[in-house]
Write a protein that holds these residues in place. Structure first.
Motif, short mmCIF file in Angstrom:
data_model
loop_
_atom_site.label_atom_id
_atom_site.label_comp_id
_atom_site.label_asym_id
_atom_site.label_seq_id
_atom_site.Cartn_x
_atom_site.Cartn_y
_atom_site.Cartn_z
N GLU A 138 0.83 -1.20 0.00
CA GLU A 138 0.00 0.00 0.00
C GLU A 138 0.87 1.26 0.00
O GLU A 138 0.52 2.26 -0.63
CB GLU A 138 -0.92 0.00 1.22
N THR A 156 -3.55 -4.90 -3.86
CA THR A 156 -4.27 -4.44 -2.66
C THR A 156 -5.72 -4.93 -2.64
O THR A 156 -6.36 -4.93 -1.58
CB THR A 156 -4.25 -2.90 -2.57
N GLN A 157 -6.24 -5.36 -3.79
CA GLN A 157 -7.60 -5.88 -3.86
C GLN A 157 -7.66 -7.40 -3.82
O GLN A 157 -8.73 -8.00 -3.94
CB GLN A 157 -8.28 -5.38 -5.14
N THR A 215 -4.03 -3.85 6.47
CA THR A 215 -4.30 -2.51 5.94
C THR A 215 -5.22 -2.54 4.74
O THR A 215 -6.13 -1.72 4.62
CB THR A 215 -2.98 -1.82 5.55
N CYS A 216 -5.00 -3.49 3.84
CA CYS A 216 -5.79 -3.55 2.60
C CYS A 216 -7.18 -4.07 2.90
O CYS A 216 -7.37 -5.26 3.21
CB CYS A 216 -5.07 -4.44 1.59
N THR A 217 -8.15 -3.20 2.78
CA THR A 217 -9.52 -3.51 3.18
C THR A 217 -10.07 -4.73 2.47
O THR A 217 -10.74 -5.58 3.08
CB THR A 217 -10.44 -2.31 2.89
N ARG A 229 -9.20 -8.02 4.14
CA ARG A 229 -9.55 -8.26 5.53
C ARG A 229 -10.63 -9.34 5.62
O ARG A 229 -11.50 -9.46 4.75
CB ARG A 229 -10.09 -6.97 6.18
N TYR A 238 -13.12 -10.59 8.84
CA TYR A 238 -13.50 -10.57 10.25
C TYR A 238 -14.32 -11.82 10.57
O TYR A 238 -15.26 -12.16 9.85
CB TYR A 238 -14.34 -9.32 10.56
N LYS A 296 -16.07 -5.22 5.23
CA LYS A 296 -14.77 -5.05 5.92
C LYS A 296 -14.60 -3.68 6.58
O LYS A 296 -13.50 -3.14 6.65
CB LYS A 296 -13.58 -5.25 4.97
N CYS A 297 -15.68 -3.07 7.04
CA CYS A 297 -15.57 -1.72 7.62
C CYS A 297 -14.94 -1.72 9.00
O CYS A 297 -14.41 -0.71 9.44
CB CYS A 297 -16.95 -1.06 7.68
N GLY A 298 -15.01 -2.84 9.72
CA GLY A 298 -14.38 -2.95 11.03
C GLY A 298 -15.16 -2.37 12.19
O GLY A 298 -14.65 -2.33 13.31
N LEU A 349 -9.52 -10.34 13.35
CA LEU A 349 -9.12 -10.05 11.98
C LEU A 349 -8.15 -11.13 11.54
O LEU A 349 -7.07 -11.28 12.13
CB LEU A 349 -8.47 -8.67 11.90
#
Length: 625
Positions: free
Chosen positions: A470, A505-506, A563-565, A568, A570, A609-611, A624
């Protein structure tokens, strides 16, 4: 206006005596640099003036004369940008941080009138945690080497008289009265001064090339188009000590035979533009700039040209095109500007900090200058340090100081005790160096040996919770947007490299993408026309070299730092879940479901993936992975 060198010299010597006396008088110095101004320091300054006048104290505001006593003064940035507004009380040197309008009356009543120290406003040392009374006693300042940034906390940025009080313009008088251009060039060459704007080219050689170039006209240009994210050394120097840069430019003009000069300052620096214009006007009024300077027959005029904010205009040929009123795009070299620059005439271009060194080298001597730094990189360098560190801002250190010393002994280490993983040095076109290189000395040749560079002097600290893929994507996003588009390798290559980084990153990248990214970065570096394109791939190449495992983890569907949404995931630990439903009620997508007495679950198809669930859970049941 001075008509002779002797008149000017007498006035400067008088100002040196007056400045010594001023530092012994009771006075208030308020920082009005950009950082402090953004936090309201100019309002604080006006409030000090108002309160002191209302109290009827014997104060003269914004004056410099023989019988000056208590004064409220404006001073330039000391580098500790994160603690402004800063106020320094002389002669004791008591320094207060984060001063607000409501604090002004208390400072006047307690410190100015009664000599008391207000504990809560004192600086807190980043290393010891103790309160510090004097600015100079803070670890942040004690471990620096101030040379260009002399007069920390007491340099009056708007006063030519204060600059003279520190010996300013004595070097110009010496050059005009007793030195031939060849002697000045030899002095600069002997000093070993290297350009502070990027590649570190020997300054004396550049001056010699311009001096020997044939042309009916010659120009001197100051490159103050500082566009690197996180870099603000040039802005700081122009705001706090504009005359040091101006004196260097006048000396340069005399040396190379120039009659006209331009200071190219980006328009986003309004305070720097204002300060430098004022410096030019004050120098003209005193006969130090303009026609027949001090009766020597030497004439030189100077004006400010405001840049529109194009990063590519930091490249010298693009900068010259912009001054000429053309689109700011680079041109092939040779010919170099020293032979064919502005409007086809020989032109000397140096960086702000480079010019600021000149007067000191001539005044203090080559031997004194070379006492600092290392053999091939003598002197000091200003760096701007940003990132999750306890203290950030502008620092000045000798070349040869280690990266670790800067991060730990000056900036106090990281906030919240996070571990440092890397630094990014040299601006957006610089390299990312891992922690194993932190004991390397900061100098041109050492950094070059590890495929990094001093560059303009930006250092960004990167902690272990950051994703290096990133980081590379962030900096390439900047350089591909700032590409002028003139050459295909830079215009198309940076865009394609950015597209590949986005795939990483995706979570969509493959091993073939990894090979293509490295190959493409090398092509852009080799084939681009100017320095922007040639260095744009550096963040990619350095992260591939030192953090290749993170790219591979992204290919395998995981971002090691989270870091890369898009990568992620959860999940709810059924052993820790109390089925309280806090997470389900907070989820904006309705992706969490469950019932009382049973663990809740997250529908990965609905999760964005908003957390929010991670933050809301009181039992650390959401993990995570």
């Amino acid at each position: 206006m001075f008509k002779t060198i002797q008149e000017a010299l007498s006035y400067i010597e008088k100002q040196q005596e007056l400045r010594e006396q001023r530092l012994k008088d009771k006075s208030i110095y308020v920082c009005v640099g950009t950082g402090c101004t953004a936090n309201g320091s100019r309002k604080v300054y006006k409030k000090f003036v108002k309160v002191i006048r209302e109290k009827g104290l014997d104060v003269k505001v914004e004056t410099i004369d023989d019988d000056e006593s208590n004064v409220v003064r404006k001073t330039g940035c000391c580098g500790l940008c994160s603690l402004g507004p800063l106020v320094k009380i002389m002669p004791e040197g008591i320094t207060y941080s984060h001063v607000r309008l409501d604090d002004v009356e208390e400072i006047v009543e307690k410190t100015i009138e009664r000599g008391e120290v207000i504990e809560r406003l004192l600086l807190t040392d980043s290393v010891t945690g103790q309160k510090i009374t004097k600015l100079e006693d803070a670890t942040f300042f004690k471990n620096q080497t101030f040379y260009i940034m002399e007069g920390i906390g007491t340099s009056e940025c708007e006063k030519i008289e204060d600059y003279m009080g520190r010996g300013g313009y004595k070097s110009l008088l010496k050059v005009l009265s007793s030195m031939k251009p060849e002697e000045v060039i030899e002095t600069v060459k002997a000093s070993g001064l290297r350009g502070r704007g990027g590649g570190g080219f020997p300054t004396g050689l550049k001056w010699e090339f311009t001096y020997k170039a044939k042309g009916d006209k010659k120009f001197v240009v100051c490159n103050a188009d500082e566009g690197d994210p996180g870099a603000f050394m040039n802005r700081t120097l122009l705001e706090r000590d504009p005359h040091s840069v101006l004196e260097g430019m006048i000396i340069a003009a005399y040396t190379v035979g120039a009659q006209k000069g331009y200071a190219y300052i980006r328009a986003e620096y309004p305070i720097a533009v204002e300060m430098f214009n004022k410096a030019i006007n004050d120098a003209k009024k005193m006969g130090l700039l303009g026609e027949n300077i001090l009766g020597t027959g030497f004439s030189f005029d100077l004006e400010v040209k405001e840049g529109a904010g194009a990063f590519v205009c930091g490249e010298e040929t693009a900068l010259l095109a912009s001054i000429e009123g053309k689109r700011g795009v680079p041109r092939p070299r040779p010919p170099f500007p020293a032979q064919k620059g502005l409007w086809g005439y020989p032109t000397l271009i140096n960086n702000v900090e480079t010019y600021a060194n000149i007067a000191k080298i001539i005044r203090d001597g080559v031997e004194n200058y070379r006492k600092r730094g290392v053999e091939k990189s003598p002197g000091t360098k200003m760096f701007s340090v940003t990132g999750p560190l306890k203290l950030t801002g502008i620092i000045e250190i000798e070349f040869g100081t280690t990266i670790r010393y800067v991060l730990e002994n000056i900036c106090g280490g990281t906030v919240e005790g996070k571990k440092l993983k890397a630094i990014q040095i040299g601006g957006p076109s610089g390299a990312c160096l891992p922690e194993k290189y932190f004991d390397l000395p900061l100098d041109y040749d050492t950094l070059k040996s590890v495929d990094a560079m001093v560059g303009s002097g930006g250092i960004v600290a990167i902690t272990e919770d950051s994703c290096m893929v990133e980081v590379a994507r962030f900096f390439l996003d900047f350089t591909k947007r700032e590409s002028c588009g003139k050459c295909v390798p830079c215009r198309e290559g940076t865009m394609q490299a950015y597209t590949i980084l986005e795939k990483f990153t995706q979570g969509k990248a493959t091993y073939e993408d990894l090979e293509n990214l490295e190959s493409l970065a090398k092509i852009v570096k080799t084939a681009s026309l100017c320095g922007l394109g040639k260095t744009a791939p550096n963040p990619i190449l350095s992260t591939l070299k030192h953090f290749r495992d993170e790219y591979i983890e992204h290919i395998n569907g995981k971002c090691p730092s989270g870091t890369c949404t898009a990568l992620r995931k959860y999940v709810i630990n059924p052993e820790l879940c109390k089925s309280c439903s806090l997470c389900a009620r907070a989820c904006p997508q309705g992706a969490i479901s469950g019932e009382r007495g049973k663990p809740y679950v997250i529908d990965q198809g609905k999760c964005v993936k908003c957390g929010i669930c991670f933050e809301k859970c009181k039992f650390n049941a959401i993990e995570l992975v």
